[in-house]
Design a protein around this motif. Structure first.
Motif, PDB file in Angstrom:
ATOM      1  N   GLY A  10       0.811  -1.288  -0.230  1.00 43.18           N
ATOM      2  CA  GLY A  10      -0.021   0.154  -0.002  1.00 43.18           C
ATOM      3  C   GLY A  10       0.961   1.285  -0.109  1.00 43.18           C
ATOM      4  O   GLY A  10       0.401   2.086  -0.352  1.00 43.18           O
ATOM      5  N   GLY A  11       2.119   1.191   0.089  1.00 36.86           N
ATOM      6  CA  GLY A  11       3.109   2.162   0.273  1.00 36.86           C
ATOM      7  C   GLY A  11       3.616   2.474  -1.074  1.00 36.86           C
ATOM      8  O   GLY A  11       3.695   1.635  -1.860  1.00 36.86           O
ATOM      9  N   ARG A  12       3.855   3.880  -1.303  1.00 38.00           N
ATOM     10  CA  ARG A  12       4.444   4.335  -2.563  1.00 38.00           C
ATOM     11  C   ARG A  12       5.612   5.107  -2.284  1.00 38.00           C
ATOM     12  O   ARG A  12       5.543   5.879  -1.356  1.00 38.00           O
ATOM     13  N   ASN A  13       6.839   5.091  -3.073  1.00 41.94           N
ATOM     14  CA  ASN A  13       7.732   5.931  -3.461  1.00 41.94           C
ATOM     15  C   ASN A  13       8.373   6.159  -2.014  1.00 41.94           C
ATOM     16  O   ASN A  13       8.813   6.970  -1.636  1.00 41.94           O
ATOM     17  N   ILE A  14       8.769   4.696  -1.287  1.00 40.82           N
ATOM     18  CA  ILE A  14       9.262   4.950   0.100  1.00 40.82           C
ATOM     19  C   ILE A  14      10.849   4.676  -0.265  1.00 40.82           C
ATOM     20  O   ILE A  14      10.996   3.562  -0.879  1.00 40.82           O
ATOM     21  N   ARG A  15      11.507   5.615   0.350  1.00 35.90           N
ATOM     22  CA  ARG A  15      13.007   5.443   0.264  1.00 35.90           C
ATOM     23  C   ARG A  15      13.834   5.821   1.493  1.00 35.90           C
ATOM     24  O   ARG A  15      13.216   6.754   2.192  1.00 35.90           O
ATOM     25  N   THR A  22      25.903  15.080   0.361  1.00 34.22           N
ATOM     26  CA  THR A  22      25.121  16.523   0.851  1.00 34.22           C
ATOM     27  C   THR A  22      26.296  17.536  -0.021  1.00 34.22           C
ATOM     28  O   THR A  22      27.320  17.100  -0.794  1.00 34.22           O
ATOM     29  N   THR A  23      25.734  18.596  -0.057  1.00 32.51           N
ATOM     30  CA  THR A  23      26.445  19.644  -0.772  1.00 32.51           C
ATOM     31  C   THR A  23      27.890  19.836  -0.314  1.00 32.51           C
ATOM     32  O   THR A  23      28.600  20.362  -1.214  1.00 32.51           O
ATOM     33  N   ASP A  24      28.315  19.644   0.892  1.00 25.16           N
ATOM     34  CA  ASP A  24      29.622  19.381   1.503  1.00 25.16           C
ATOM     35  C   ASP A  24      30.432  18.353   1.249  1.00 25.16           C
ATOM     36  O   ASP A  24      31.523  18.091   1.710  1.00 25.16           O
ATOM     37  N   GLY A  25      29.629  17.236   0.402  1.00 25.20           N
ATOM     38  CA  GLY A  25      30.627  16.112  -0.165  1.00 25.20           C
ATOM     39  C   GLY A  25      30.505  14.982   0.953  1.00 25.20           C
ATOM     40  O   GLY A  25      31.085  13.899   0.772  1.00 25.20           O
ATOM     41  N   LYS A  26      29.923  15.212   2.072  1.00 23.83           N
ATOM     42  CA  LYS A  26      29.321  14.124   3.224  1.00 23.83           C
ATOM     43  C   LYS A  26      28.360  13.208   2.618  1.00 23.83           C
ATOM     44  O   LYS A  26      27.827  13.736   1.931  1.00 23.83           O
ATOM     45  N   LYS A  27      28.278  12.195   3.337  1.00 29.42           N
ATOM     46  CA  LYS A  27      26.969  11.327   2.884  1.00 29.42           C
ATOM     47  C   LYS A  27      26.180  11.106   4.152  1.00 29.42           C
ATOM     48  O   LYS A  27      26.590  10.888   5.349  1.00 29.42           O
ATOM     49  N   MET A  28      24.823  11.107   4.023  1.00 25.74           N
ATOM     50  CA  MET A  28      23.934  11.014   5.099  1.00 25.74           C
ATOM     51  C   MET A  28      23.885   9.755   5.628  1.00 25.74           C
ATOM     52  O   MET A  28      24.276   8.556   4.672  1.00 25.74           O
ATOM     53  N   LYS A  29      23.724   9.446   6.783  1.00 30.20           N
ATOM     54  CA  LYS A  29      23.499   8.308   7.383  1.00 30.20           C
ATOM     55  C   LYS A  29      22.110   7.553   6.877  1.00 30.20           C
ATOM     56  O   LYS A  29      21.152   8.088   6.907  1.00 30.20           O
ATOM     57  N   LYS A  30      22.336   6.047   6.693  1.00 32.25           N
ATOM     58  CA  LYS A  30      21.129   5.257   6.545  1.00 32.25           C
ATOM     59  C   LYS A  30      20.261   5.470   7.928  1.00 32.25           C
ATOM     60  O   LYS A  30      20.712   5.330   8.835  1.00 32.25           O
ATOM     61  N   GLY A  31      19.022   5.118   7.457  1.00 34.73           N
ATOM     62  CA  GLY A  31      18.047   5.073   8.600  1.00 34.73           C
ATOM     63  C   GLY A  31      17.591   6.313   9.163  1.00 34.73           C
ATOM     64  O   GLY A  31      17.060   6.258  10.321  1.00 34.73           O
ATOM     65  N   ILE A  32      18.182   7.463   9.010  1.00 36.11           N
ATOM     66  CA  ILE A  32      17.797   8.681   9.684  1.00 36.11           C
ATOM     67  C   ILE A  32      16.789   9.490   9.020  1.00 36.11           C
ATOM     68  O   ILE A  32      15.922  10.124   9.639  1.00 36.11           O
ATOM     69  N   LEU A  33      16.740   9.601   7.720  1.00 37.68           N
ATOM     70  CA  LEU A  33      15.658  10.220   6.830  1.00 37.68           C
ATOM     71  C   LEU A  33      15.036   9.196   5.721  1.00 37.68           C
ATOM     72  O   LEU A  33      15.604   8.864   4.931  1.00 37.68           O
ATOM     73  N   ILE A  34      13.603   8.939   6.134  1.00 36.66           N
ATOM     74  CA  ILE A  34      13.092   8.061   5.249  1.00 36.66           C
ATOM     75  C   ILE A  34      11.845   8.865   4.425  1.00 36.66           C
ATOM     76  O   ILE A  34      11.218   9.669   5.308  1.00 36.66           O
ATOM     77  N   ARG A  35      11.581   8.799   3.211  1.00 38.55           N
ATOM     78  CA  ARG A  35      10.782   9.667   2.608  1.00 38.55           C
ATOM     79  C   ARG A  35       9.645   8.830   2.125  1.00 38.55           C
ATOM     80  O   ARG A  35       9.932   7.548   1.589  1.00 38.55           O
ATOM     81  N   SER A  36       8.289   9.142   1.908  1.00 41.28           N
ATOM     82  CA  SER A  36       7.330   8.192   1.458  1.00 41.28           C
ATOM     83  C   SER A  36       6.508   9.329   0.800  1.00 41.28           C
ATOM     84  O   SER A  36       6.248  10.331   0.982  1.00 41.28           O
ATOM     85  N   ALA A  37       5.551   8.516  -0.120  1.00 38.34           N
ATOM     86  CA  ALA A  37       4.287   9.305  -0.592  1.00 38.34           C
ATOM     87  C   ALA A  37       3.257   9.097   0.710  1.00 38.34           C
ATOM     88  O   ALA A  37       3.626   8.630   1.906  1.00 38.34           O
ATOM     89  N   ARG A  38       2.031   9.207   0.425  1.00 37.93           N
ATOM     90  CA  ARG A  38       1.100   9.606   1.349  1.00 37.93           C
ATOM     91  C   ARG A  38       0.906   8.407   2.244  1.00 37.93           C
ATOM     92  O   ARG A  38       0.313   7.162   1.729  1.00 37.93           O
ATOM     93  N   LEU A  39       1.125   8.390   3.586  1.00 41.19           N
ATOM     94  CA  LEU A  39       0.773   7.283   4.490  1.00 41.19           C
ATOM     95  C   LEU A  39      -0.743   7.002   4.496  1.00 41.19           C
ATOM     96  O   LEU A  39      -1.165   5.701   5.032  1.00 41.19           O
ATOM     97  N   ASP A  40      -1.611   7.592   4.194  1.00 43.37           N
ATOM     98  CA  ASP A  40      -2.955   7.332   4.387  1.00 43.37           C
ATOM     99  C   ASP A  40      -3.496   6.258   3.440  1.00 43.37           C
ATOM    100  O   ASP A  40      -4.651   5.704   3.388  1.00 43.37           O
ATOM    101  N   LYS A  41      -2.403   6.097   2.425  1.00 40.91           N
ATOM    102  CA  LYS A  41      -2.879   4.957   1.481  1.00 40.91           C
ATOM    103  C   LYS A  41      -2.751   3.676   1.806  1.00 40.91           C
ATOM    104  O   LYS A  41      -3.067   2.869   1.182  1.00 40.91           O
ATOM    105  N   MET A  42      -1.861   3.623   2.942  1.00 39.90           N
ATOM    106  CA  MET A  42      -1.307   2.266   3.500  1.00 39.90           C
ATOM    107  C   MET A  42      -2.377   1.820   4.710  1.00 39.90           C
ATOM    108  O   MET A  42      -2.930   2.729   5.194  1.00 39.90           O
ATOM    109  N   LYS A  43      -2.542   0.496   4.662  1.00 42.52           N
ATOM    110  CA  LYS A  43      -3.421  -0.047   5.619  1.00 42.52           C
ATOM    111  C   LYS A  43      -3.010  -0.033   7.091  1.00 42.52           C
ATOM    112  O   LYS A  43      -1.645   0.312   7.092  1.00 42.52           O
ATOM    113  N   LYS A  44      -3.567   0.294   8.047  1.00 40.02           N
ATOM    114  CA  LYS A  44      -3.014   0.743   9.442  1.00 40.02           C
ATOM    115  C   LYS A  44      -2.092  -0.266   9.816  1.00 40.02           C
ATOM    116  O   LYS A  44      -0.976   0.270  10.146  1.00 40.02           O
TER     117      LYS A  44
END
Length: 134
Positions: A10-15, A22-44
């Motif tokens: 039920g989820g879309r575009n979750i990454r 980053t702009t200063d050449g560093k890498k973001m850590k995994k598991g810190i920032l998750i993006r997704s489309a609308r959560l209301d489209k998923m079953k509870k």
């Protein structure tokens, strides 16, 4: 670098945005920032499992008020902070998803095949996102 989509029923575009540079050449850590489309489209049960599995502590909802009104109500665990920060004050085809607007703009996009119109539409949309007072 290809960021793989996280599969949730039920989820879309979750990454996981970890490992982006980053702009200063560093890498973001995994598991810190998750993006997704609308959560209301998923079953509870799927949404709750996803939020727990990725230890989500804050949900930031960028949808505008109309998109929220048209969607299903999402009830989050009391330990999850919910912030509503709408990025757009008006509808944009391909970005916001109001039912009425999406029908109109879809029809317009089918009628207008001019590449310059499409380019200008995108340029103006991103200018509005950045510079609009809202």
């Amino acid at each position: 670098m290809k960021i793989e989509e996280i599969k949730v029923s039920g989820g879309r575009n979750i990454r996981d945005l970890g490992q982006y540079t980053t702009t200063d050449g560093k890498k973001m850590k995994k598991g810190i920032l998750i993006r997704s489309a609308r959560l209301d489209k998923m079953k509870k049960k799927n949404r709750d499992k996803f939020l727990a599995e990725y230890n989500i502590s804050t949900v930031i909802d960028f949808r505008n008020d109309i998109e929220i009104e048209e969607g299903k109500k999402v009830v989050l665990d009391k330990n999850i902070k919910h912030l509503h920060i709408p990025v757009l004050s008006k509808a944009f085809f391909g970005i916001s998803h109001e039912k009425k607007m999406s029908k109109i703009t879809y029809k317009q996009s089918k009628e207008n095949k001019n590449p310059l119109f499409i380019k200008n539409y995108m340029v103006n949309m991103y200018k509005d996102i950045v510079f609009e007072e809202y």
